[in-house]
Design an enzyme around this catalytic site. Sequence first.
Site, PDB file in Angstrom:
ATOM      1  N   SER A  89      36.602  38.904  34.405  1.00 27.21           N
ATOM      2  CA  SER A  89      35.936  38.191  35.385  1.00 27.21           C
ATOM      3  C   SER A  89      35.390  39.026  36.347  1.00 27.21           C
ATOM      4  O   SER A  89      34.127  38.354  36.157  1.00 27.21           O
ATOM      5  CB  SER A  89      36.712  37.408  36.102  1.00 27.21           C
ATOM      6  OG  SER A  89      37.532  37.615  36.636  1.00 27.21           O
ATOM      7  N   GLY A 163      40.043  37.200  37.833  1.00 25.53           N
ATOM      8  CA  GLY A 163      41.678  37.515  37.705  1.00 25.53           C
ATOM      9  C   GLY A 163      42.737  38.327  39.277  1.00 25.53           C
ATOM     10  O   GLY A 163      43.900  38.284  39.354  1.00 25.53           O
ATOM     11  N   TYR A 170      44.840  39.814  48.898  1.00 22.67           N
ATOM     12  CA  TYR A 170      44.820  39.917  50.040  1.00 22.67           C
ATOM     13  C   TYR A 170      44.104  41.131  50.760  1.00 22.67           C
ATOM     14  O   TYR A 170      43.122  41.050  50.078  1.00 22.67           O
ATOM     15  CB  TYR A 170      46.437  41.019  49.905  1.00 22.67           C
ATOM     16  CG  TYR A 170      45.996  42.613  50.006  1.00 22.67           C
ATOM     17  CD1 TYR A 170      45.809  43.123  50.810  1.00 22.67           C
ATOM     18  CD2 TYR A 170      45.786  43.274  48.332  1.00 22.67           C
ATOM     19  CE1 TYR A 170      44.974  44.304  50.638  1.00 22.67           C
ATOM     20  CE2 TYR A 170      45.731  44.770  49.000  1.00 22.67           C
ATOM     21  CZ  TYR A 170      45.618  44.620  49.597  1.00 22.67           C
ATOM     22  OH  TYR A 170      45.028  46.288  49.180  1.00 22.67           O
ATOM     23  N   ILE A 221      42.001  31.259  33.059  1.00 22.02           N
ATOM     24  CA  ILE A 221      41.510  30.704  34.120  1.00 22.02           C
ATOM     25  C   ILE A 221      40.467  30.637  33.862  1.00 22.02           C
ATOM     26  O   ILE A 221      38.758  31.495  33.716  1.00 22.02           O
ATOM     27  CB  ILE A 221      41.745  31.707  35.087  1.00 22.02           C
ATOM     28  CG1 ILE A 221      42.901  31.790  35.899  1.00 22.02           C
ATOM     29  CG2 ILE A 221      41.658  30.805  36.677  1.00 22.02           C
ATOM     30  CD1 ILE A 221      43.790  31.508  35.511  1.00 22.02           C
ATOM     31  N   ASN A 456      47.644  43.877  40.756  1.00 22.78           N
ATOM     32  CA  ASN A 456      46.346  43.793  41.307  1.00 22.78           C
ATOM     33  C   ASN A 456      46.027  45.850  40.748  1.00 22.78           C
ATOM     34  O   ASN A 456      45.216  45.620  40.894  1.00 22.78           O
ATOM     35  CB  ASN A 456      45.965  43.866  41.969  1.00 22.78           C
ATOM     36  CG  ASN A 456      45.621  42.044  41.127  1.00 22.78           C
ATOM     37  OD1 ASN A 456      45.753  41.392  39.979  1.00 22.78           O
ATOM     38  ND2 ASN A 456      44.625  40.941  42.014  1.00 22.78           N
ATOM     39  N   TYR A 457      47.250  46.728  40.959  1.00 16.84           N
ATOM     40  CA  TYR A 457      46.923  48.001  41.276  1.00 16.84           C
ATOM     41  C   TYR A 457      47.437  48.293  39.923  1.00 16.84           C
ATOM     42  O   TYR A 457      48.106  49.070  39.974  1.00 16.84           O
ATOM     43  CB  TYR A 457      47.541  48.539  42.333  1.00 16.84           C
ATOM     44  CG  TYR A 457      46.419  48.006  43.616  1.00 16.84           C
ATOM     45  CD1 TYR A 457      45.222  47.813  43.465  1.00 16.84           C
ATOM     46  CD2 TYR A 457      47.041  48.440  44.562  1.00 16.84           C
ATOM     47  CE1 TYR A 457      44.366  47.597  44.855  1.00 16.84           C
ATOM     48  CE2 TYR A 457      46.724  48.039  46.101  1.00 16.84           C
ATOM     49  CZ  TYR A 457      45.095  47.327  45.828  1.00 16.84           C
ATOM     50  OH  TYR A 457      44.605  47.387  47.355  1.00 16.84           O
TER      51      TYR A 457
END
Length: 526
Positions: A89, A163, A170, A221, A456-457
Site C-alpha cells: 500500500s 498497512g 501511533y 485490506i 510496524n518496525y
Amino acid sequence: MGASSTTLDNFKQCVSLNSDLSVLPLSTVFFTPKDSSFTSILQSSAQNLRYLVPSAPKPEFIFTPLHDSHVQATVLCSKQLGLHLRIRSGGHDYEGLSYVSENETPFIVVDLSNLRAVNVDIQDNTAWIQAGATIGEVYYRISQKSKVHGFPAGLCTSLGIGGHITGGAYGTLMRKYGLGVDNVVDAKIVDVHGKILDRETMGENLFWAIRGGGGASFGIILWWKIKLVPVPEKVSVFTVAKTLEQGGTKLLYRWQQVVDKLDENLFIRAIIQTAPASAGDKSKKTIATAYQGMFLGGADKLISVMEQSFPELGLTRKDCTEMSWIESVLYIASFPSGTPPEVLLQGKSTFKNYFKAKSDFVKDPIPETGLEGLWKRMTEEESPLTIWTPYGGKMSKVSESETPFPHRNGTVFMIQWLSLWQDEETDSVKHFDWIRNVYSYMAPYVSKFPRQAYVNYRDLDLGMNKKDETNFIESGGFGNKYFKDNFDKLVLVKTMVDPDNFFRHEQSIPPLPNSSSKKMGYCPSA
C-alpha cells in the site's frame, strides 16, 4: 529474468474474466521487468534502499489495480495459477516484505497506489479510506472539511494507510486518543476466497485480528472506516535541543520519570543523535537530544502545564508556535516552515535511506549509567538515530487484549533504533553489527519475557518463517515479541480464515497445522 509471457497472459485473462470490465483496458496496469517503467514503479514508494539493490529478488510483474474487483480477481487468479503474492500500500515495510520475497520465487507484487479515495463525512465524524492512500492525504482531506477534526495515526506522512493501521499506527494524538487501530469502526477486506467482507460479514474475531495483527496475514485490506476525533483550532508545537554539555543525560533521565504522567493533551518525544562536540572540531562527537512536542491547546496553557510538570526542560513562550492541527502535521514531519498542506497530496516520501531498525519498550526509567554506556556506543556509529515515544494517557486505559497491539499500561515509552547510511557501496555489515550490539547492550533496561517489539518496525532478526514450512512454535519467537499473549488468538483466527496459509510472508501469522476451527473448539462469534 522477465515474467514468462504465458504466466502473465494467463493472469491477465483470468483477471479480465473475474473482475469489473468497465475499467479496462488492463494493459496499462501491468509492468514486467522488460517494461521501461518497471523500475520506477517498483521503486516509487519503497522506503528502504537495502531492498532495491540489483541483487534483491524482483517480482515477475507488478499489478496496479484500478478497482476493488481487480483485487478480488488477483486473489482468485494467484491461487488458480500458483503465484505467490506480495501486497503493497505505501512501501514502508522496514524489511521490504511488501515488495520483496526472500523466501519464495517467483512472486508478484500487487501495488494498491491507484486505490486512494478518501471520503470524509464530517456530520458522521467518520471517513472511508482506500488502502492505497497515504496518511498525509487522509489528514489533508480531513482538514479541508474541518479545522477541528483530526485522526490519531502516524507522524510520517507518506505511510500507506492500508498497512499502517494493521500494525497499530501511533502519533502525536496517541496519549489523548490512542492509536489508529483504536479508532477504526469498520473495514473491507478481500479474503482467501476472493470475497469482500465488511465488519458484519467478517465477524468480530477477524475484525479484531486486522486491527494490530500486522499486515498481509489474513487478506488484503481495501478500505478502513475511521472515527474522527476533535482537535482545537490552535495547537502548540516546540522543539528544544540539549547536548550532553548542557546536562543532557540528567534531563533525559528526568524526561523518563515524567513523560507518561504528563497532561494527556501533551506529547513530547525525544529524538537522539550524534552531533559535533564543537564547531571547530567535527571529529569529536557529542549526543544531542531534541525534545519535540505538540500540545492540544494554546501556548500560554502549554507553558503553565510545563512549569508544573516538566520545568527542567526550561521551555519558554518564544520556543512555542501556535498553528492549526494540519500545520502541526507538517511541522512534526519536518517539512520547512511555510510549506503548504497541499504537499501532502504528493503521497511520496521526501527522503530514502539504506537502514536497519529495531524497537523496544521501556517499563522503568533507564538509569544515567545506562544512558552513558549508550552514548559511548552511539558515538562509534556514523549516523545513528534513536526516537523515544511517550506512552501513558489513553494508552494506559486500553487493555492489552482489546486489539492485537499489546503495548499498553505499564509502558513508559517506546524506542526505535536506527542505523542509516546513504551509499550502496558502504559495508552494511558494520551497521548491522552496530545496531545488534546496541540492542544487546540495552537488554537489561527494557521489557523482558518477552522483550517486546513493534510489528510496524519489522525486524527479521527476531525470527522468520521458513519457505513451505510455517512452524507455529518457531513463529512464536517473533510473534510473542510483537503481540505477547495475543499471538495465540491471532493464530486461531488465521487457522479459521486462511488454514492453507495463502497469505504469507517471512513474518506472517501461521495457521495451526492440520487443524480446523471446530477441532480446536473455537467459536467464531466469541
